[in-house]
Design an enzyme around this catalytic site. Structure first.
Site, PDB file in Angstrom:
ATOM      1  N   THR A   1       9.206   3.874   0.110  1.00 53.92           N
ATOM      2  CA  THR A   1       9.148   2.507   0.150  1.00 53.92           C
ATOM      3  C   THR A   1       9.465   1.789   1.257  1.00 53.92           C
ATOM      4  O   THR A   1      10.679   2.097   2.031  1.00 53.92           O
ATOM      5  CB  THR A   1      10.085   1.892  -1.139  1.00 53.92           C
ATOM      6  OG1 THR A   1      10.137   0.711  -1.361  1.00 53.92           O
ATOM      7  CG2 THR A   1      11.660   2.428  -0.938  1.00 53.92           C
ATOM      8  N   GLY A   2       8.850   0.619   1.516  1.00 50.16           N
ATOM      9  CA  GLY A   2       9.470  -0.403   2.769  1.00 50.16           C
ATOM     10  C   GLY A   2       9.532   0.419   4.106  1.00 50.16           C
ATOM     11  O   GLY A   2      10.024  -0.242   4.945  1.00 50.16           O
TER      12      GLY A   2
ATOM     13  N   HIS B   1      -3.814  -7.517  -6.973  1.00 48.24           N
ATOM     14  CA  HIS B   1      -2.942  -6.435  -6.345  1.00 48.24           C
ATOM     15  C   HIS B   1      -3.741  -5.506  -5.793  1.00 48.24           C
ATOM     16  O   HIS B   1      -3.274  -4.481  -5.402  1.00 48.24           O
ATOM     17  CB  HIS B   1      -2.197  -5.853  -7.607  1.00 48.24           C
ATOM     18  CG  HIS B   1      -1.045  -4.894  -6.877  1.00 48.24           C
ATOM     19  ND1 HIS B   1       0.236  -5.468  -6.455  1.00 48.24           N
ATOM     20  CD2 HIS B   1      -0.815  -3.737  -6.999  1.00 48.24           C
ATOM     21  CE1 HIS B   1       1.121  -4.678  -5.987  1.00 48.24           C
ATOM     22  NE2 HIS B   1       0.608  -3.320  -6.381  1.00 48.24           N
TER      23      HIS B   1
ATOM     24  N   GLU C   1       5.647   2.473  -6.870  1.00 49.07           N
ATOM     25  CA  GLU C   1       4.400   2.657  -7.299  1.00 49.07           C
ATOM     26  C   GLU C   1       3.870   4.247  -7.525  1.00 49.07           C
ATOM     27  O   GLU C   1       2.990   4.534  -7.820  1.00 49.07           O
ATOM     28  CB  GLU C   1       3.218   2.281  -6.214  1.00 49.07           C
ATOM     29  CG  GLU C   1       3.359   0.833  -5.841  1.00 49.07           C
ATOM     30  CD  GLU C   1       3.009  -0.283  -7.045  1.00 49.07           C
ATOM     31  OE1 GLU C   1       2.864   0.148  -8.198  1.00 49.07           O
ATOM     32  OE2 GLU C   1       2.626  -1.384  -6.431  1.00 49.07           O
TER      33      GLU C   1
ATOM     34  N   GLY D   1       0.844  -1.091  -0.021  1.00 53.61           N
ATOM     35  CA  GLY D   1       0.030  -0.046  -0.090  1.00 53.61           C
ATOM     36  C   GLY D   1       0.777   1.329   0.077  1.00 53.61           C
ATOM     37  O   GLY D   1       2.019   1.250   0.506  1.00 53.61           O
ATOM     38  N   ASN D   2       0.313   2.179  -0.460  1.00 55.25           N
ATOM     39  CA  ASN D   2       0.867   3.583  -0.586  1.00 55.25           C
ATOM     40  C   ASN D   2       0.100   4.700  -0.698  1.00 55.25           C
ATOM     41  O   ASN D   2      -1.031   4.476  -1.172  1.00 55.25           O
ATOM     42  CB  ASN D   2       2.102   3.849  -1.858  1.00 55.25           C
ATOM     43  CG  ASN D   2       1.801   2.515  -2.901  1.00 55.25           C
ATOM     44  OD1 ASN D   2       0.959   3.119  -3.820  1.00 55.25           O
ATOM     45  ND2 ASN D   2       2.738   1.694  -3.048  1.00 55.25           N
TER      46      ASN D   2
ATOM     47  N   THR E   1       8.182   5.361  -3.108  1.00 54.76           N
ATOM     48  CA  THR E   1       7.608   3.878  -3.586  1.00 54.76           C
ATOM     49  C   THR E   1       7.666   3.703  -4.774  1.00 54.76           C
ATOM     50  O   THR E   1       7.581   4.570  -5.631  1.00 54.76           O
ATOM     51  CB  THR E   1       6.227   3.809  -3.046  1.00 54.76           C
ATOM     52  OG1 THR E   1       5.687   2.510  -3.615  1.00 54.76           O
ATOM     53  CG2 THR E   1       5.373   4.719  -3.623  1.00 54.76           C
TER      54      THR E   1
END
Length: 234
Positions: free
Chosen positions: A54-55, A171, A84, A39-40, A82
């Site tokens: 990210t992460g 996804h 994304e 998720g973002n 991210t």
């Protein structure tokens, strides 16, 4: 702290936008709608995209961790964004090109919406007025590789038409809103609706549909609500 604010001012970074992303990230983490690796969340202001890195654990993010990417795709603040961000950028571009007032995007791996996406199933009903009047249905688009433009390619027609949320095959979901809080509210509402539809249609195995006239009436209400989200002047 004063030095950080001075640096933000120098770079033209909105402290308000950063805190909007932090608020949504924390709330969604508390509700189990995102986690460190899934998720973002982003908002767009003055051409810049403010997005979760990210992460990172979404519940303990701080202002200096939020990534800020300028109009040229260059990160000017925070930790590495991210992967994304491609999907977020595309979502903003699609909505803007089609006249929708969107400044927030949320990608979630919430349990029920993601389960429907893994099954490749649209979420739809003719028995639940709140679903029909607010969202019509939640379409599930074919799988596209995460971190690439293909993850959103098949969703483009739905975002262009004004859908606020789509399922991304295998996804999770992607939601848009006038603000990032609006996009979060869409995810929260649709997760609850999806759970109720899952129980009724797939566990109980039966739903009692409304009459055709009533179904059509709520779909017209959806169209009216959708048009209110167009950018003024378009």
């Amino acid at each position: 702290m004063d030095n950080m604010k001075e640096k933000m001012l120098e770079l033209g970074i909105s402290e308000e936008a950063i805190h909007e992303v932090l608020f949504v990230a924390k709330r969604m983490d508390e509700k189990g709608l995102v986690n460190s690796f899934a998720g973002n969340i982003s908002t767009k202001k003055d051409g810049k995209i403010y997005i979760t890195p990210t992460g990172q654990n979404k519940g303990i993010l701080t202002p200096e961790k939020i990534a800020v990417v300028d109009e040229n795709g260059k990160r000017i603040w925070g930790m590495k964004e991210t992967s994304e961000i491609i999907m977020h950028t595309m979502a903003y571009d699609i909505c803007e090109e089609n006249g929708w007032d969107v400044a927030g995007v949320v990608h979630s791996h919430s349990k029920i919406l993601t389960a429907f996406s893994m099954a490749g199933l649209d979420i739809e009903t003719e028995a639940f007025p709140e679903m029909m009047g607010n969202f019509h249905r939640i379409p599930c688009v074919p799988y596209g590789a995460p971190g690439t433009k293909y993850i959103l390619t098949m969703a483009e027609p739905y975002l262009a038409e004004g859908y606020r949320i789509v399922l991304l095959g295998n996804h999770g979901s992607l939601a848009v809103g006038k603000t990032v809080e609006d996009a979060m509210n869409v995810v929260e509402a649709c997760e609850a609706l999806a759970e109720q539809i899952l129980i009724t249609k797939y566990i109980i195995g039966k739903e009692k549909s409304l009459g055709r006239d009533e179904v059509d009436r709520f779909f017209e209400i959806y169209k009216e609500n959708r048009e209110k989200r167009r950018i003024k002047g378009d």
